[in-house]
Every structure is written in structure tokens, then in C-alpha cells.
Design a protein around this motif. Structure first.
Motif, mmCIF file in Angstrom:
data_model
loop_
_atom_site.group_PDB
_atom_site.id
_atom_site.type_symbol
_atom_site.label_atom_id
_atom_site.label_comp_id
_atom_site.label_asym_id
_atom_site.label_seq_id
_atom_site.Cartn_x
_atom_site.Cartn_y
_atom_site.Cartn_z
ATOM 1 N N LEU A 175 13.962 5.570 2.713
ATOM 2 C CA LEU A 175 14.631 4.237 2.386
ATOM 3 C C LEU A 175 13.701 3.558 1.309
ATOM 4 C CD1 LEU A 175 16.066 2.802 5.860
ATOM 5 C CD2 LEU A 175 17.156 3.685 3.795
ATOM 6 N N ARG A 176 12.214 3.612 1.665
ATOM 7 C CA ARG A 176 11.510 2.884 0.541
ATOM 8 C C ARG A 176 11.493 3.653 -0.898
ATOM 9 N NH1 ARG A 176 7.042 3.270 2.667
ATOM 10 N NH2 ARG A 176 6.856 1.361 3.616
ATOM 11 N N ALA A 177 11.334 4.952 -0.542
ATOM 12 C CA ALA A 177 11.473 5.730 -1.866
ATOM 13 C C ALA A 177 12.939 5.711 -2.565
ATOM 14 C CB ALA A 177 11.408 7.084 -1.321
ATOM 15 N N GLY A 191 1.970 8.262 9.510
ATOM 16 C CA GLY A 191 1.666 8.007 10.691
ATOM 17 C C GLY A 191 2.208 6.672 11.287
ATOM 18 N N GLU A 192 2.723 5.868 10.357
ATOM 19 C CA GLU A 192 2.888 4.532 10.736
ATOM 20 C C GLU A 192 4.777 4.526 10.710
ATOM 21 O OE1 GLU A 192 1.268 1.338 8.174
ATOM 22 O OE2 GLU A 192 -0.096 1.894 9.989
ATOM 23 N N GLU A 193 5.350 4.820 9.926
ATOM 24 C CA GLU A 193 6.597 4.913 9.752
ATOM 25 C C GLU A 193 7.387 6.263 9.657
ATOM 26 O OE1 GLU A 193 7.567 1.755 6.290
ATOM 27 O OE2 GLU A 193 5.907 3.292 5.874
ATOM 28 N N SER A 194 8.583 6.300 10.360
ATOM 29 C CA SER A 194 9.357 7.693 10.329
ATOM 30 C C SER A 194 9.602 8.078 9.155
ATOM 31 C CB SER A 194 10.599 7.412 11.280
ATOM 32 O OG SER A 194 11.557 6.508 10.606
ATOM 33 N N ILE A 218 -2.625 9.566 3.482
ATOM 34 C CA ILE A 218 -2.750 9.484 4.852
ATOM 35 C C ILE A 218 -2.356 8.013 5.023
ATOM 36 C CG2 ILE A 218 -3.832 9.632 7.254
ATOM 37 C CD1 ILE A 218 -3.794 12.285 5.489
ATOM 38 N N ASP A 219 -1.213 7.839 5.876
ATOM 39 C CA ASP A 219 -0.656 6.278 5.951
ATOM 40 C C ASP A 219 -0.499 6.117 7.332
ATOM 41 O OD1 ASP A 219 0.217 3.819 5.306
ATOM 42 O OD2 ASP A 219 1.867 4.260 4.238
ATOM 43 N N SER A 220 -1.334 5.752 8.004
ATOM 44 C CA SER A 220 -2.566 5.132 7.671
ATOM 45 C C SER A 220 -3.690 5.771 8.390
ATOM 46 C CB SER A 220 -2.733 3.529 7.936
ATOM 47 O OG SER A 220 -2.731 3.295 9.355
ATOM 48 N N LYS A 265 0.836 -1.274 0.120
ATOM 49 C CA LYS A 265 0.076 0.165 -0.055
ATOM 50 C C LYS A 265 0.905 1.228 0.118
ATOM 51 C CE LYS A 265 -2.137 -1.223 3.931
ATOM 52 N NZ LYS A 265 -1.206 -2.685 4.076
ATOM 53 N N SER A 266 1.845 1.389 0.897
ATOM 54 C CA SER A 266 2.749 2.397 0.935
ATOM 55 C C SER A 266 3.599 2.639 -0.171
ATOM 56 C CB SER A 266 3.698 2.231 2.173
ATOM 57 O OG SER A 266 2.987 2.240 3.496
ATOM 58 N N THR A 267 3.918 1.396 -0.679
ATOM 59 C CA THR A 267 4.602 1.368 -2.227
ATOM 60 C C THR A 267 3.829 2.296 -3.118
ATOM 61 O OG1 THR A 267 5.739 -0.489 -1.257
ATOM 62 C CG2 THR A 267 6.106 0.034 -3.639
#
Ligand SMILES: Nc1ncnc2c1ncn2[C@@H]1O[C@H](COP(=O)(O)OP(=O)(O)OP(=O)(O)O)[C@@H](O)[C@H]1O
Ligand SMILES: [Mg+2]
Length: 466
Positions: free
Chosen positions: A142-144, A133-136, A179-181, A110-112
């Protein structure tokens, strides 16, 4: 001091200052949800169960209704996310001011997907905002990095306080915001924990107010329970304009995006993705892949399915094995379990292929889900082929059709598009219901279809037994 929140029963609407496990009004369990009380300025609009108040006393100007043709409506310019499959499922892109709920199990991507979509939008000159709201922020970065330069352009805030998030949206004025999540945001005026029904409802409705007022398209990411429902906030499904579900098996690379509700487009569309090192890649040649990978072994058949407006060839596999259990297993993946039970009963009664003492496993290969009646014949042929231990004739053998309870093969929608797709990928002699058109090997009943699909000996067996 006046109370600012109250508990409302979601079944009967009773309001109470205190939380009760069981509603004192209708006696239903766990139905009381904490809600913010309206401020005097906002009036008692829409509240149920309120006692007294100004309702009925205030005089308001009478509204005059007018015909719809006289209502001015500007043409909606949708925002293209740059991801063709996502745009198609949305009905042609994001609608400004709309609220989209994107649900999916943990780690599905979902975030990806949302990060990639915002990256494309930002790259095309639109303002965007990613609220994590879930990850810093570091984790999202890092994902990006994995997703490439586009995703790194997206402005981010890592915050869980609702008011701070609303202020940031107002200040940044993005055209699209993620908005995650939604379950991690916290409205300080409510005492419930983030993710509770009251909190999620409040968070979503406050974000919606802002989104509608400013024309911001918002994607709310939502978690899904083990049973597959959107966790907690089923109420959100009514509130938002569009509900998207991201599905797939984590061990497999394919992911499917479906619209469960869409106020601005069809809910039949589905998009197919593959999770790769560089992010989610759209699978545009899905039929070629699935037919190419089809095993052609006993128990394998190609289903010419329709995914919304698009034909898709998928392999359906079955395994029939002697069972040691009193109640043999019926395991299904990618199909409705009840549909399998129905097809097995029809096969036993009208095709004389009994599976009573055997475990039956049916799988749609690739983690794809097929939710249409046209899959019945494919399940029946795969199970019959597996039960007899012989491959279907002329594999890859493609088919489609719905089975009636009296053993007849029923017409299903878009036969010409299914046949065209099958022909394009080298599947000739598609077994299909009567009326499907030239190019199909038409069968009136399941028995006829079995005789066409199974090799001479096995087919005769089926016919003779019938
Ligand atoms: N280097 C990589 N190569 C391939 N796939 C990867 C790589 N890194 C992560 N993934 C995939 O991405 C998935 C995580 O994606 P993502 O964080 O977008 O999921 P999510 O749905 O937002 O999860 P959550 O519910 O935990 O927030 C992993 O489960 C994995 O399948
Ligand atoms: Mg995530």
C-alpha cells in the motif's frame, strides 16, 4: 546437555548461566545480556570471562604483519540509491558489504525512505530485498503504491525469524537489503524477547557476518526512544559502519537526515527532505524557501548556517513574554537548550538585554536542527529583537557568529560560503565576526552587533545601557 546461551555483564564481562537483575560481579543493575555461546568449532574467540577452555593450549600459525601499502585493496564502487541527499549523507552512496543503521522516531518516514532507495536501486538493475518484520507485505505494498512504480518493483519478505531471513538473503543474493526493523527480528536460540539488547546484538552481528561475506549493503532500520537515543541497541552503534538519524517533527513536512557515525564519509553532512503524498522529496532550494517564508517581524532573524559542507539559510524566531512562573520557561526547538541558556546570560551581561522575569521561546523554523556554534549571534539578535518588540533593521537580516563568554563575537568556519549563500538569496549586510571577509558588516562584540542590527533608537538604547 551443553548450554547454548549464557548471560554476560556488559560492564564487567562476568558470565552467568542464570539471569540476575544485579550483576553478582560488579553489582551493576540490569547489565546482564543474553548471548549465544560459541560452538566448539568456532572456538572461544573474543569471549571474556570464560573459564578454562582451549585458550593458550592450541598452537596457531604466527601471523606476519605487513605494511599497509602492500595490502591489496580494490577500489570501492558505491551503490547510488538514486536519492541525492541520502547518497551525500552516506558519503557518496552505499558501500557494498557495509551495515547502515537508520534510526528515527515512529512515523518519521524510515520505511518510506528505504523503500524508495531500494526502488531506485532495483530500477537501475541491482538486486534488492526488503525484509519487513513490522508490517505485512500487503501493508508495504500500500505504501509502495503511493511511492510509485519504482517502489513496487522491490522484492519483499515479511518475516521475523532470523534464520529464515538469513536463508532468504543468501538465496536472493541482493546487492542491497533493508531490514525493517532490526528490533522485530527474533533469534530462536535466545530466550529474550525480540528487541531486547541480547537479541538485537545477535541479530545484527549474524546479519553483518553474512553481509560482509557476500558484499551485500544492509540498512538496518532502528527505533528511537522518546529521549532520542536508538532504542535498546546502543551497542549497535559500535558494530555498524554508519549510523544515520532521521529527524523532524511529525506535524511539519520537513525531515532531516544526519550521519552520526560514518566509516566511509563525513559526519557533517545533512540531507533535507519534505514528506509529500508521493513520498519523500529532496529539498534542494531550502535556503530560498526558508528566507521566502521568513516573517520579518520582531524576533525574527535569518541564520547563515553550515550543514556539513553546504551553507543553509534558516529563520530563527524568538518570543519573549512576561512570565507568571517563579522559574520562567526556556523552550527551544532545533537548538541545544544549554546553548540558549548561555546566550541569554551573555545577552544580559554584555548586551544589557535581560530576560530574567520572562519566558523565552526560541525556534528554528521548519523543524530544522542547527548544531553549530555559529548560531549564537542569531539567537541573541532574535531574543533582543523580541524583547524590545522591534524588527531588526533591513530584514531579512542575516547573521552568523559564535559568542564568547566575555561578549566577543568569534570567527566561525566557512564565512565566504555563508556570505555567498546570503547574497544569493537577497540578504545584504550580513552581520558577522571580524575576519569574515568583504560583504559582511563586521562586529567585534555582541554590543556592536546589537547596535548594527537594531533600529537606531533601540540600538542606541543597547549601546547606552552598555
Ligand atoms: N498520503 C500521504 N501523504 C503524505 N504523507 C503521508 C501519506 N501517508 C503517509 N504519510 C507520511 O508518512 C509517514 C509514515 O512513514 P513511514 O511508514 O515511512 O514511517 P516510519 O518511520 O517507517 O514509521 P514506523 O516507525 O511506524 O515504522 C506518516 O507519518 C506520514 O507523515
Ligand atoms: Mg516503518
Amino acid at each position: 546437555m551443553a548450554r547454548e546461551t549464557a548471560f554476560t555483564c556488559s560492564d564487567c564481562g562476568l558470565q552467568s548461566a542464570k539471569w540476575h537483575g544485579r550483576c553478582p560481579g560488579c553489582e551493576a543493575w540490569n547489565t546482564l545480556v543474553e548471548e549465544r555461546l560459541p560452538t566448539p568449532a568456532s572456538g572461544a574467540k573474543g569471549r571474556r570471562g570464560g573459564s578454562g577452555g582451549s585458550h593458550g593450549r592450541e598452537r596457531r600459525p604466527t601471523l606476519a604483519a605487513r605494511p599497509l601499502r602492500e595490502v591489496g585493496a580494490r577500489p570501492v564502487e558505491r551503490l547510488s540509491t538514486g536519492i541525492g541527499e541520502l547518497d551525500r549523507v552516506l558519503g557518496g552512496g552505499l558501500v557494498p558489504g557495509s551495515l547502515v543503521l537508520l534510526g528515527g522516531s515512529p512515523g518519521i518516514g524510515k520505511s518510506t525512505l528505504t523503500n524508495m532507495a531500494l526502488g531506485h536501486l532495483q530500477g537501475s538493475g541491482q538486486r534488492t530485498l526488503y525484509v519487513s518484520g513490522e508490517e505485512s507485505a500487503e501493508q508495504v505494498r500500500l505504501r509502495a503504491e503511493r511511492l510509485g512504480a519504482g517502489a513496487l518493483r522491490v522484492p519483499i519478505i515479511a518475516e521475523t525469524d532470523l534464520d529464515t531471513v538469513l536463508d532468504a538473503i543468501a538465496a536472493e543474493a541482493p546487492a542491497a537489503c533493508v531490514i525493517d526493523s532490526v528490533q522485530t527480528l527474533n533469534c530462536g536460540e535466545l530466550s529474550g524477547a525480540p528487541g531486547s539488547v541480547g537479541q538485537v546484538r545477535e541479530v545484527a552481528s549474524r546479519i553483518m557476518e553474512l553481509a560482509k561475506a557476500r558484499g551485500t549493503a544492509v540498512i538496518l532500520v532502528g527505533h528511537v526512544t522518546k529521549e532520542g537515543a536508538l532504542a535498546g541497541p546502543r551497542v549497535l552503534e559500535h558494530l555498524v559502519d554508519c549510523v544515520l538519524q532521521f529527524e523532524g517533527e511529525r506535524e511539519r513536512p520537513y525531515r532531516e537526515l544526519r550521519a552520526l557515525k560514518n566509516r566511509f564519509g563525513s559526519t557533517n553532512e545533512a540531507g533535507l527532505f519534505e514528506m509529500r503524498q508521493g513520498g519523500l522529496v529532496e529539498v534542494l532550494d531550502a535556503s530560498a524557501r526558508f528566507v521566502g517564508e521568513a516573517t520579518r517581524a520582531p524576533g525574527s532573524v535569518v541564520l547563515a548556517a553550515m550543514e556539513g559542507s553546504r551553507p543553509l539559510l534558516v529563520e530563527v524566531q524568538a518570543l519573549v513574554a512576561p512570565s507568571e512562573l517563579e522559574q520562567p520557561r526556556r523552550v527551544v526547538s532545533g537548538l541545544d537548550r544549554n546553548r540558549l541558556a548561555l546566550v541569554l546570560a551573555i545577552l544580559a551581561r554584555h548586551g544589557r538585554v535581560g530576560t530574567g522575569g520572562a519566558d523565552v521561546f526560541v525556534n528554528v523554523v521548519g523543524g530544522v536542527r542547527v548544531d553549530e556554534p555559529g548560531c549564537d549571534l542569531a539567537v541573541a539578535l532574535a531574543v533582543a529583537s523580541a524583547a524590545r518588540g522591534v524588527p531588526l533593521e533591513g530584514t531579512p537580516r542575516a547573521c552568523f557568529g559564535e559568542l564568547g563568554l566575555t561578549g566577543e563575537l568569534r570567527w566561525v568556519g566557512h564565512p565566504e560560503r555563508r556570505l555567498e549563500e546570503a547574497a544569493k538569496h537577497g540578504c545584504d549586510g550580513v552581520i558577522a565576526p571580524v575576519g569574515s571577509g568583504s560583504g559582511a558588516r563586521e562586529a567585534k562584540t555582541l554590543r556592536e552587533a546589537l547596535a548594527l542590527a537594531l533600529p537606531q533608537g533601540a540600538g542606541r538604547l543597547a549601546q547606552a545601557a552598555a
